[in-house]
Design an enzyme around this catalytic site. Structure first.
Site, short mmCIF file in Angstrom:
data_model
loop_
_atom_site.label_atom_id
_atom_site.label_comp_id
_atom_site.label_asym_id
_atom_site.label_seq_id
_atom_site.Cartn_x
_atom_site.Cartn_y
_atom_site.Cartn_z
N MET A 117 12.52 5.53 14.94
CA MET A 117 12.30 6.66 15.86
C MET A 117 11.73 6.18 17.20
O MET A 117 10.83 6.81 17.77
CB MET A 117 11.35 7.68 15.22
CG MET A 117 11.95 8.34 14.00
SD MET A 117 10.80 9.41 13.14
CE MET A 117 9.85 8.24 12.21
N ASP B 67 18.95 16.31 4.09
CA ASP B 67 18.68 16.09 5.52
C ASP B 67 19.90 15.54 6.26
O ASP B 67 20.87 15.10 5.63
CB ASP B 67 17.55 15.07 5.67
CG ASP B 67 16.20 15.69 5.40
OD1 ASP B 67 16.10 16.92 5.43
OD2 ASP B 67 15.24 14.92 5.16
N LYS C 238 18.24 18.34 10.90
CA LYS C 238 18.26 18.61 12.33
C LYS C 238 19.65 18.24 12.84
O LYS C 238 20.12 17.13 12.59
CB LYS C 238 17.23 17.69 12.98
CG LYS C 238 16.84 18.04 14.38
CD LYS C 238 15.59 17.24 14.71
CE LYS C 238 15.50 16.86 16.13
NZ LYS C 238 14.41 15.94 16.42
#
Ligand SMILES: C[S@@+](CC[C@H](N)C(=O)[O-])C[C@H]1O[C@@H](n2cnc3c(N)ncnc32)[C@H](O)[C@@H]1O
Length: 267
Positions: free
Chosen positions: A175, A40, A62
């Site tokens: 987050m 990741d 991402k």
């Protein structure tokens, strides 16, 4: 043609929070033995140096707001590579079972008779505040801590933040940068405008950035210092009780360990 002798295996591995030394020996052994590594964006790529030169390395994270792979595609890739190559390591930032979807991937692989293993990692929730000298609990200040996601599956602020704001616990939010205004409002509604609050971006890495204030001032601090994701938000009295640390950035850097054999401990 599929080799019948191949043992299909998935090991979900925690890569730690960013500092490449904050990884377990077991995780390194798994990386060394992997035929394929799916990793990741929050994984420090230095760790890929432990991989065998023959291993296939696939970035599935991402970047610049765009996913290289959707979750279902990652699941399918794990299964396909485990069947064709044998040992797949799924390398994830922090701990794979802390907002990391590690369990989802294991559940999916299990349906295809793949052996599954899990190697925990050091979560950013703990390590990032620690590198700034912030203890999540401290006698007399905080008896517990909550680790909450700022953004749920439906892109809303988790309702647990409202519950946590009523408690005396240290609150750690991952987050949460996109919801900072809302978080501040929730804590202010509980009369906690003066509670100390910190935001730590890229913690434990050489790009680490830190902002500290109180609930009512943190948005200005973040704006002024231009802090953004990935960041850990910490709310609680422990923020003002930071211990003074010397920088760990260069400490231990030149010490090498033999990572192929278990370390002998004399007692
Ligand atoms: C999808 S969650 C994964 C958490 C991970 N499994 C863990 O245990 O650290 C990603 C969030 O973790 C936090 N995060 C991870 N690494 C970080 C770091 N080095 N510095 C600051 N925040 C970090 C940020 O809040 C980021 O948005």
């Amino acid at each position: 043609m599929r080799d019948k002798n191949i043992i299909s295996k998935l090991t979900v591995v925690g890569a730690g929070p960013g500092d490449p030394d904050l990884i377990t020996l077991k995780a390194i052994k798994a990386i060394k033995g992997a035929k394929v590594i799916l990793y990741d964006a929050l994984v420090n790529e230095v760790l890929l140096k432990y991989a065998s030169p023959e291993a296939e390395l696939i970035f599935v994270g991402k970047r610049k707001g765009c996913y290289a792979y959707r979750q279902q595609q990652i699941n399918e890739l794990i299964v396909a590579r485990a069947k064709s190559h044998g040992h797949v390591v799924r390398l994830k930032g922090g701990d794979p079972f802390v907002f990391g979807r590690g369990a989802e991937e294991i559940d999916y692989a299990k349906q295809f008779d793949i052996e599954t293993y899990m190697i925990p990692g050091i979560s950013s929730a703990l390590a990032v505040p620690a590198y700034q000298g912030i203890p999540l609990t401290k006698r007399g200040s905080s008896e517990s801590f909550w680790v909450i996601t700022g953004t749920t599956k439906s892109h809303k602020l988790s309702k647990d933040v409202l519950l946590a704001a009523k408690s005396k616990a240290t609150v750690v939010i991952l987050m949460g940068m996109g919801k900072l205004d809302e978080i501040v409002r929730v804590f202010s509604d509980e009369g906690k405008q003066n509670v100390p609050m910190a935001v730590i971006q890229n913690g434990t890495t050489k790009n680490e950035r830190f902002g500290v204030g109180r609930v009512e001032t943190i948005c200005d601090v973040v704006k002024k210092k231009q802090l953004s994701s990935p960041a850990v938000i910490v709310i609680g009295e422990v923020v003002s009780e930071r211990t003074k640390l010397d920088s760990l950035a260069t400490e231990f850097q030149n010490q090498s360990l033999s990572l192929t054999e278990p370390v002998e401990v004399s007692r």
